[in-house]
Design a protein around this motif. Structure first.
Motif, short mmCIF file in Angstrom:
data_model
loop_
_atom_site.label_atom_id
_atom_site.label_comp_id
_atom_site.label_asym_id
_atom_site.label_seq_id
_atom_site.Cartn_x
_atom_site.Cartn_y
_atom_site.Cartn_z
N LEU A 135 53.02 31.17 69.37
CA LEU A 135 54.26 30.55 68.89
C LEU A 135 54.38 30.64 67.38
O LEU A 135 55.48 30.85 66.85
CB LEU A 135 54.31 29.08 69.34
CG LEU A 135 54.63 28.85 70.81
CD1 LEU A 135 54.46 27.38 71.16
CD2 LEU A 135 56.04 29.30 71.12
N LEU A 194 57.57 32.69 65.95
CA LEU A 194 58.56 31.95 65.18
C LEU A 194 58.37 32.10 63.67
O LEU A 194 59.11 31.51 62.90
CB LEU A 194 58.52 30.47 65.56
CG LEU A 194 58.85 30.19 67.03
CD1 LEU A 194 58.60 28.72 67.35
CD2 LEU A 194 60.28 30.57 67.34
N GLN A 195 57.36 32.88 63.28
CA GLN A 195 57.06 33.15 61.88
C GLN A 195 56.88 31.84 61.09
O GLN A 195 57.52 31.61 60.07
CB GLN A 195 58.14 34.01 61.23
CG GLN A 195 58.30 35.34 61.90
CD GLN A 195 59.47 36.14 61.37
OE1 GLN A 195 60.25 35.66 60.56
NE2 GLN A 195 59.58 37.38 61.82
N LEU A 196 56.01 30.97 61.61
CA LEU A 196 55.77 29.67 60.98
C LEU A 196 54.51 29.72 60.13
O LEU A 196 53.51 30.32 60.50
CB LEU A 196 55.61 28.59 62.05
CG LEU A 196 56.82 28.33 62.95
CD1 LEU A 196 56.44 27.38 64.07
CD2 LEU A 196 57.96 27.76 62.13
N LEU A 215 58.96 20.85 67.85
CA LEU A 215 59.67 22.12 67.75
C LEU A 215 61.09 22.01 68.30
O LEU A 215 62.02 22.57 67.74
CB LEU A 215 58.89 23.21 68.49
CG LEU A 215 59.36 24.64 68.30
CD1 LEU A 215 59.26 25.05 66.84
CD2 LEU A 215 58.53 25.58 69.16
N MET A 254 64.30 22.74 66.01
CA MET A 254 65.28 23.77 66.33
C MET A 254 66.66 23.20 66.65
O MET A 254 67.67 23.72 66.21
CB MET A 254 64.79 24.61 67.52
CG MET A 254 63.48 25.33 67.26
SD MET A 254 63.60 26.47 65.91
CE MET A 254 63.51 27.99 66.77
#
Length: 117
Positions: free
Chosen positions: A10, A14-16, A64, A68
């Motif tokens: 994840l 989601l490039q977190l 999350l 979002m």
């Protein structure tokens, strides 16, 4: 697949960054330090590896959703107005319901004798 794998995937999808994950967890009042989070993302054979528990993953997923979608709006209380009942749907048969057509005898059934053609 472990909880650690899910959290890693994840994070990549989601490039977190780590600080974003910490902020997401704070949305649901779950505090994690950056070093604890780093231990979760390590390889299993590393001495400082820490397994990701169900509670951490559950809170991350709940946070999350808030991150979002935004925070959930409070539910409106039931108003004093009664609910409006929608009108019955109209069919192609002149607005009569199908049940009415099934219960009504057909014209052929009303004749006392049928012709033997």
């Amino acid at each position: 697949m472990t909880n650690n794998d899910i959290l890693k995937k994840l994070r990549v999808a989601l490039q977190l960054r780590d600080d974003q994950i910490i902020d997401i967890l704070k949305l649901v009042d779950f505090n994690v330090t950056k070093s604890e989070l780093g231990a979760i993302f390590r390889k299993e054979d590393h001495p400082n590896y820490q397994p990701c528990g169900d509670q951490l993953l559950r809170n991350f997923l709940n946070g999350l959703v808030i991150h979002m979608r935004g925070p959930m709006e409070p539910k409106k209380e039931a108003s004093d107005k009664p609910k409006q009942v929608s009108a019955p749907s109209r069919d192609r048969d002149g607005g009569r319901d199908r049940e009415d057509n099934r219960d009504r005898p057909r014209e052929d059934d009303r004749r006392p004798f049928r012709s033997k053609r």
